[in-house]
Design a protein around this motif. Structure first.
Motif, PDB file in Angstrom:
ATOM      1  N   ALA A 135     -19.888  11.529 -20.480  1.00  0.00           N
ATOM      2  CA  ALA A 135     -19.626  10.597 -19.381  1.00  0.00           C
ATOM      3  C   ALA A 135     -18.137  10.383 -19.142  1.00  0.00           C
ATOM      4  O   ALA A 135     -17.323  10.478 -20.059  1.00  0.00           O
ATOM      5  CB  ALA A 135     -20.299   9.251 -19.668  1.00  0.00           C
ATOM      6  N   SER A 136     -17.824  10.084 -17.892  1.00  0.00           N
ATOM      7  CA  SER A 136     -16.469   9.704 -17.516  1.00  0.00           C
ATOM      8  C   SER A 136     -16.156   8.376 -18.219  1.00  0.00           C
ATOM      9  O   SER A 136     -17.055   7.565 -18.401  1.00  0.00           O
ATOM     10  CB  SER A 136     -16.421   9.546 -16.001  1.00  0.00           C
ATOM     11  OG  SER A 136     -15.158   9.196 -15.577  1.00  0.00           O
ATOM     12  N   PRO A 137     -14.955   8.194 -18.676  1.00  0.00           N
ATOM     13  CA  PRO A 137     -13.703   8.887 -18.410  1.00  0.00           C
ATOM     14  C   PRO A 137     -13.249   9.815 -19.534  1.00  0.00           C
ATOM     15  O   PRO A 137     -12.059  10.076 -19.668  1.00  0.00           O
ATOM     16  CB  PRO A 137     -12.725   7.733 -18.251  1.00  0.00           C
ATOM     17  CG  PRO A 137     -13.177   6.754 -19.300  1.00  0.00           C
ATOM     18  CD  PRO A 137     -14.699   6.866 -19.284  1.00  0.00           C
ATOM     19  N   ILE A 138     -14.178  10.315 -20.369  1.00  0.00           N
ATOM     20  CA  ILE A 138     -13.766  11.095 -21.532  1.00  0.00           C
ATOM     21  C   ILE A 138     -12.949  12.323 -21.144  1.00  0.00           C
ATOM     22  O   ILE A 138     -11.871  12.561 -21.698  1.00  0.00           O
ATOM     23  CB  ILE A 138     -14.979  11.467 -22.407  1.00  0.00           C
ATOM     24  CG1 ILE A 138     -15.578  10.191 -23.005  1.00  0.00           C
ATOM     25  CG2 ILE A 138     -14.590  12.448 -23.505  1.00  0.00           C
ATOM     26  CD1 ILE A 138     -16.873  10.381 -23.746  1.00  0.00           C
ATOM     27  N   SER A 139     -13.404  13.106 -20.194  1.00  0.00           N
ATOM     28  CA  SER A 139     -12.642  14.292 -19.781  1.00  0.00           C
ATOM     29  C   SER A 139     -11.260  13.917 -19.272  1.00  0.00           C
ATOM     30  O   SER A 139     -10.265  14.587 -19.588  1.00  0.00           O
ATOM     31  CB  SER A 139     -13.397  15.060 -18.697  1.00  0.00           C
ATOM     32  OG  SER A 139     -14.544  15.650 -19.231  1.00  0.00           O
ATOM     33  N   GLU A 140     -11.182  12.839 -18.498  1.00  0.00           N
ATOM     34  CA  GLU A 140      -9.900  12.396 -17.951  1.00  0.00           C
ATOM     35  C   GLU A 140      -8.954  11.932 -19.063  1.00  0.00           C
ATOM     36  O   GLU A 140      -7.749  12.195 -19.028  1.00  0.00           O
ATOM     37  CB  GLU A 140     -10.103  11.266 -16.937  1.00  0.00           C
ATOM     38  CG  GLU A 140     -10.844  11.690 -15.691  1.00  0.00           C
ATOM     39  CD  GLU A 140     -12.369  11.608 -15.800  1.00  0.00           C
ATOM     40  OE1 GLU A 140     -12.921  11.480 -16.928  1.00  0.00           O
ATOM     41  OE2 GLU A 140     -13.016  11.686 -14.749  1.00  0.00           O
ATOM     42  N   ILE A 141      -9.505  11.251 -20.048  1.00  0.00           N
ATOM     43  CA  ILE A 141      -8.688  10.792 -21.181  1.00  0.00           C
ATOM     44  C   ILE A 141      -8.129  11.989 -21.944  1.00  0.00           C
ATOM     45  O   ILE A 141      -6.937  12.036 -22.251  1.00  0.00           O
ATOM     46  CB  ILE A 141      -9.526   9.887 -22.107  1.00  0.00           C
ATOM     47  CG1 ILE A 141      -9.813   8.552 -21.418  1.00  0.00           C
ATOM     48  CG2 ILE A 141      -8.829   9.676 -23.445  1.00  0.00           C
ATOM     49  CD1 ILE A 141     -10.856   7.705 -22.117  1.00  0.00           C
ATOM     50  N   LEU A 142      -8.989  12.949 -22.249  1.00  0.00           N
ATOM     51  CA  LEU A 142      -8.524  14.129 -22.972  1.00  0.00           C
ATOM     52  C   LEU A 142      -7.487  14.907 -22.168  1.00  0.00           C
ATOM     53  O   LEU A 142      -6.472  15.362 -22.704  1.00  0.00           O
ATOM     54  CB  LEU A 142      -9.704  15.026 -23.333  1.00  0.00           C
ATOM     55  CG  LEU A 142     -10.650  14.463 -24.402  1.00  0.00           C
ATOM     56  CD1 LEU A 142     -11.911  15.301 -24.497  1.00  0.00           C
ATOM     57  CD2 LEU A 142      -9.952  14.368 -25.746  1.00  0.00           C
ATOM     58  N   GLU A 143      -7.725  15.059 -20.884  1.00  0.00           N
ATOM     59  CA  GLU A 143      -6.789  15.799 -20.028  1.00  0.00           C
ATOM     60  C   GLU A 143      -5.422  15.124 -19.984  1.00  0.00           C
ATOM     61  O   GLU A 143      -4.386  15.793 -19.984  1.00  0.00           O
ATOM     62  CB  GLU A 143      -7.359  15.920 -18.616  1.00  0.00           C
ATOM     63  CG  GLU A 143      -6.537  16.787 -17.706  1.00  0.00           C
ATOM     64  CD  GLU A 143      -6.418  18.223 -18.186  1.00  0.00           C
ATOM     65  OE1 GLU A 143      -5.301  18.778 -18.120  1.00  0.00           O
ATOM     66  OE2 GLU A 143      -7.439  18.797 -18.626  1.00  0.00           O
ATOM     67  N   SER A 144      -5.400  13.805 -19.969  1.00  0.00           N
ATOM     68  CA  SER A 144      -4.127  13.083 -19.832  1.00  0.00           C
ATOM     69  C   SER A 144      -3.394  12.887 -21.159  1.00  0.00           C
ATOM     70  O   SER A 144      -2.247  12.436 -21.164  1.00  0.00           O
ATOM     71  CB  SER A 144      -4.365  11.727 -19.162  1.00  0.00           C
ATOM     72  OG  SER A 144      -5.130  10.892 -20.009  1.00  0.00           O
ATOM     73  N   THR A 145      -4.018  13.219 -22.267  1.00  0.00           N
ATOM     74  CA  THR A 145      -3.378  13.068 -23.574  1.00  0.00           C
ATOM     75  C   THR A 145      -2.470  14.263 -23.844  1.00  0.00           C
ATOM     76  O   THR A 145      -2.912  15.403 -23.764  1.00  0.00           O
ATOM     77  CB  THR A 145      -4.441  12.977 -24.689  1.00  0.00           C
ATOM     78  OG1 THR A 145      -5.290  11.859 -24.436  1.00  0.00           O
ATOM     79  CG2 THR A 145      -3.797  12.824 -26.052  1.00  0.00           C
ATOM     80  N   PRO A 146      -1.197  14.014 -24.168  1.00  0.00           N
ATOM     81  CA  PRO A 146      -0.304  15.127 -24.501  1.00  0.00           C
ATOM     82  C   PRO A 146      -0.842  15.907 -25.708  1.00  0.00           C
ATOM     83  O   PRO A 146      -1.296  15.303 -26.686  1.00  0.00           O
ATOM     84  CB  PRO A 146       1.021  14.443 -24.839  1.00  0.00           C
ATOM     85  CG  PRO A 146       0.955  13.105 -24.159  1.00  0.00           C
ATOM     86  CD  PRO A 146      -0.496  12.722 -24.193  1.00  0.00           C
ATOM     87  N   THR A 147      -0.793  17.215 -25.637  1.00  0.00           N
ATOM     88  CA  THR A 147      -1.322  18.076 -26.699  1.00  0.00           C
ATOM     89  C   THR A 147      -0.750  17.712 -28.061  1.00  0.00           C
ATOM     90  O   THR A 147      -1.475  17.679 -29.056  1.00  0.00           O
ATOM     91  CB  THR A 147      -1.030  19.556 -26.377  1.00  0.00           C
ATOM     92  OG1 THR A 147      -1.657  19.869 -25.127  1.00  0.00           O
ATOM     93  CG2 THR A 147      -1.565  20.485 -27.442  1.00  0.00           C
TER      94      THR A 147
END
Length: 93
Positions: A46-58
């Motif tokens: 569920a959202s916002p998991i993908s968005e959180i991972l995408e916005s986290t610096p590697t």
């Protein structure tokens, strides 16, 4: 929560976010790119998991093993008492 995996988050002051991902893995394992591995692992969640991972610096993604141990038979010895995670280690949730 999912089968063998969990994702949790908590808001922090100053518009920051703490998140954790837990997945059953082989102890000591590593992936070439932990962030990409997590994005793939949780892509259908569920959202916002993908968005959180995408916005986290590697470079901010940290992988640590969490290993269970047998339960303690006693939590005290004379005047020494184990409390909290020292008595019962657990995942961050």
């Amino acid at each position: 929560w999912g089968r063998g995996a969990r994702f949790g988050l908590a808001t922090l002051p100053e518009n920051r976010l703490y998140w954790f991902a837990v997945h059953n893995e082989t102890e000591g394992g590593k992936n070439a790119n932990e962030k990409e591995y997590l994005k793939n692992l949780f892509r259908d969640w569920a959202s916002p998991i993908s968005e959180i991972l995408e916005s986290t610096p590697t470079e901010k993604v940290i992988r640590n093993d969490i290993v269970d141990r047998p339960p303690q038979k006693g939590w005290h010895n004379d005047r020494l008492v184990l409390i909290g995670d020292a008595a019962h280690p657990t995942t961050p949730n």
